[in-house]
Enzyme design. Structure first.
Site, PDB file in Angstrom:
ATOM      1  N   GLU A 228       0.880  -1.171   0.000  1.00  0.00           N
ATOM      2  CA  GLU A 228       0.000   0.000   0.000  1.00  0.00           C
ATOM      3  C   GLU A 228       0.916   1.218   0.000  1.00  0.00           C
ATOM      4  O   GLU A 228       1.470   1.601   1.028  1.00  0.00           O
ATOM      5  CB  GLU A 228      -0.899  -0.004   1.236  1.00  0.00           C
ATOM      6  CG  GLU A 228      -1.833  -1.195   1.329  1.00  0.00           C
ATOM      7  CD  GLU A 228      -2.998  -1.148   0.354  1.00  0.00           C
ATOM      8  OE1 GLU A 228      -3.084  -0.149  -0.398  1.00  0.00           O
ATOM      9  OE2 GLU A 228      -3.794  -2.087   0.339  1.00  0.00           O
ATOM     10  N   CYS A 262      -1.965   9.069   1.675  1.00  0.00           N
ATOM     11  CA  CYS A 262      -1.694   8.557   0.339  1.00  0.00           C
ATOM     12  C   CYS A 262      -2.898   8.733  -0.569  1.00  0.00           C
ATOM     13  O   CYS A 262      -2.758   8.952  -1.768  1.00  0.00           O
ATOM     14  CB  CYS A 262      -1.265   7.093   0.407  1.00  0.00           C
ATOM     15  SG  CYS A 262      -2.395   6.037   1.328  1.00  0.00           S
TER      16      CYS A 262
END
Length: 456
Positions: A228, A262
């Site tokens: 991730e 993110c």
């Protein structure tokens, strides 16, 4: 290496020693042994422990939130939100694990009985970031613990206190100490752990550099890895009935957690008939944000996680300005102590500028003008990242068509990007691979074993 440096004051709050090789070996040996006893028959016990973890998180909400303020400057209001979200993740997997992990019968065309059993795989290594210290660990550790895996968890070096607080909650709720351990390890030790045959898989949330290094080590040792990584999500505005509400959503999606997400909306892509007014209102909203002490409830924007993080963002902004970008507001350090960067709005960002291709991990937004939806999709997909995105339009059919064309792992329509326990999280391209959260998150590190009995 592991220490809490308060990004608001700059002071060192506490330091922690890294584990020795012998200490890590002891923890790995204990986890490997615990896995045998932490088997599928314990599933109900594990679900009960996860439910209790969620309860304890809410009971200790204020205490846990204050740790995040000290460690990475998260405004107290957002820190409390993270604690509540984390609790909901544990409760979600406690409530749904039985259904998610149930045997799955499949039709055998040759006759007989065919069943897919979902079983744990062993001890996992988790490498977690600093921007959401509780939430990130929960979405990895929660489903894997309830599935029956054991976990060694390496937190970010600036977030040891939150990791230890979370581990104590695990133990208080009934997770065996051997089944879950917080490790303060060096990069070299991490590579040694990945190579160890007792580690069954690795999950990393962090930078491209970290993900690439871990994926290389995992591949060399034939270990499954979940990545991730970063993102440069597009916030596409095609039309709207309420431009102020759309701008509010865009600003919130850009500056929540000081923009250190993110999946934050980093690139605002706006059709030309709305562009000028969007820039004006977006800039005004960014200017109105309250920047200051993260301990205060009224603070909208706290410091970045470190002086280094602030300096890196300012270098990206300066590069864009030096190459012809326009600054509508911000672009500087906030005077005084703390790792603060002014809320920043950039336009006229073009290929060749770092801000065009790199992730801006902080309170800086880039706004682009496009003629239509086709151009918006082309620009949105021009990034090397593919995490998430948002599409705003009064026409849901058009919005769905645009969403289908975005090369991302997630898309929100008429809503700012967010997260919830039941929604799978993950991306494409250089944003990584694999999924966390939702029903998909619990399936990444389980053995889907076929058991087949032919027809007599």
């Amino acid at each position: 290496m592991y220490k809490v440096i308060n990004p608001f004051t700059g002071g060192v709050e506490r330091e922690y020693e890294a584990h020795t090789d012998a200490g890590l070996e002891k923890l790995l040996t204990a986890a490997h042994s615990a896995y045998g006893a932490w088997d599928i028959s314990q599933r109900q016990r594990r679900a009960e422990a996860l439910k209790r973890i969620g309860d304890i998180f809410l009971e200790r909400r204020d205490e846990l939130a204050e740790i995040l303020v000290r460690e990475m400057g998260k405004p107290i209001r957002e820190a409390r939100d993270e604690v509540s979200l984390t609790a909901s993740i544990f409760k979600y997997y406690a409530e749904n694990s039985e259904a998610f992990l149930a045997d799955e019968a499949i039709e055998a065309h040759a006759g007989g009985e065919a069943v897919i059993r979902k079983e744990p795989v062993g001890t996992l290594l988790g490498i977690m970031p600093w921007n959401f210290p509780y939430y990130q660990i929960a979405r990895f550790a929660g489903p894997n613990l309830v599935a029956g895996n054991c976990v060694l968890l390496k937190p970010a070096p600036q977030c040891p206190e939150s990791a230890l607080a979370l581990a104590e909650i695990f133990y208080d709720a009934g997770i065996p100490r051997d089944a879950y351990s917080t490790i303060f390890a060096t990069n070299e030790q991490i590579h040694q752990l990945i190579a160890d045959p007792r580690i069954a898989g690795v999950s990393v949330t962090g930078s491209e550099r970290a993900g690439s290094a871990v994926a290389e080590a995992a591949g060399k040792n034939l270990k499954k890895v979940i990545l991730e990584l970063g993102g440069s999500d597009a916030f596409i505005v095609l039309d709207t009935d309420d431009l102020d509400a759309t701008v509010d959503a865009a600003v919130g999606a850009r500056v929540y957690n000081a923009g250190q997400m993110c999946n934050a909306a980093k690139r605002m892509i706006v059709v030309e008939q709305l562009y000028d007014e969007f820039v004006t209102r977006f800039t005004a909203k960014m200017k109105s944000l309250v920047v200051g002490d993260p301990r205060e409830d009224g603070t909208d924007l706290g410091p970045l996680s470190s002086v280094q993080a602030a300096d890196s963002l300012l270098e990206q902004i300066r590069d864009a300005v030096d190459r012809g970008a326009t600054v509508h507001t911000g672009g500087r350090r906030v005077e005084g102590p703390g790792a603060f960067v002014e809320p920043t709005v950039l336009t006229d960002v073009k290929p060749g500028m770092r801000a065009y291709t790199e992730e801006l991990f902080g309170p800086a937004a880039v706004i682009y003008r496009v003629p239509d939806a086709d151009a918006a999709v082309e620009l949105a997909n021009s990034t090397p990242y593919g995490l998430g995105g948002a599409v705003f339009s009064k026409d849901l059919d058009t919005a769905r068509q645009v969403a289908a064309r975005l090369d991302t792992g997630m898309v929100w329509i008429n809503s700012a990007q967010g997260t919830s326990p039941e929604l799978p999280f993950g991306g494409t391209k250089r944003s990584g691979f694999g999924r966390e959260l939702g029903p998909l998150g619990i399936e990444e590190f389980i053995n889907k074993k076929l058991v087949y009995i032919p027809r007599p």
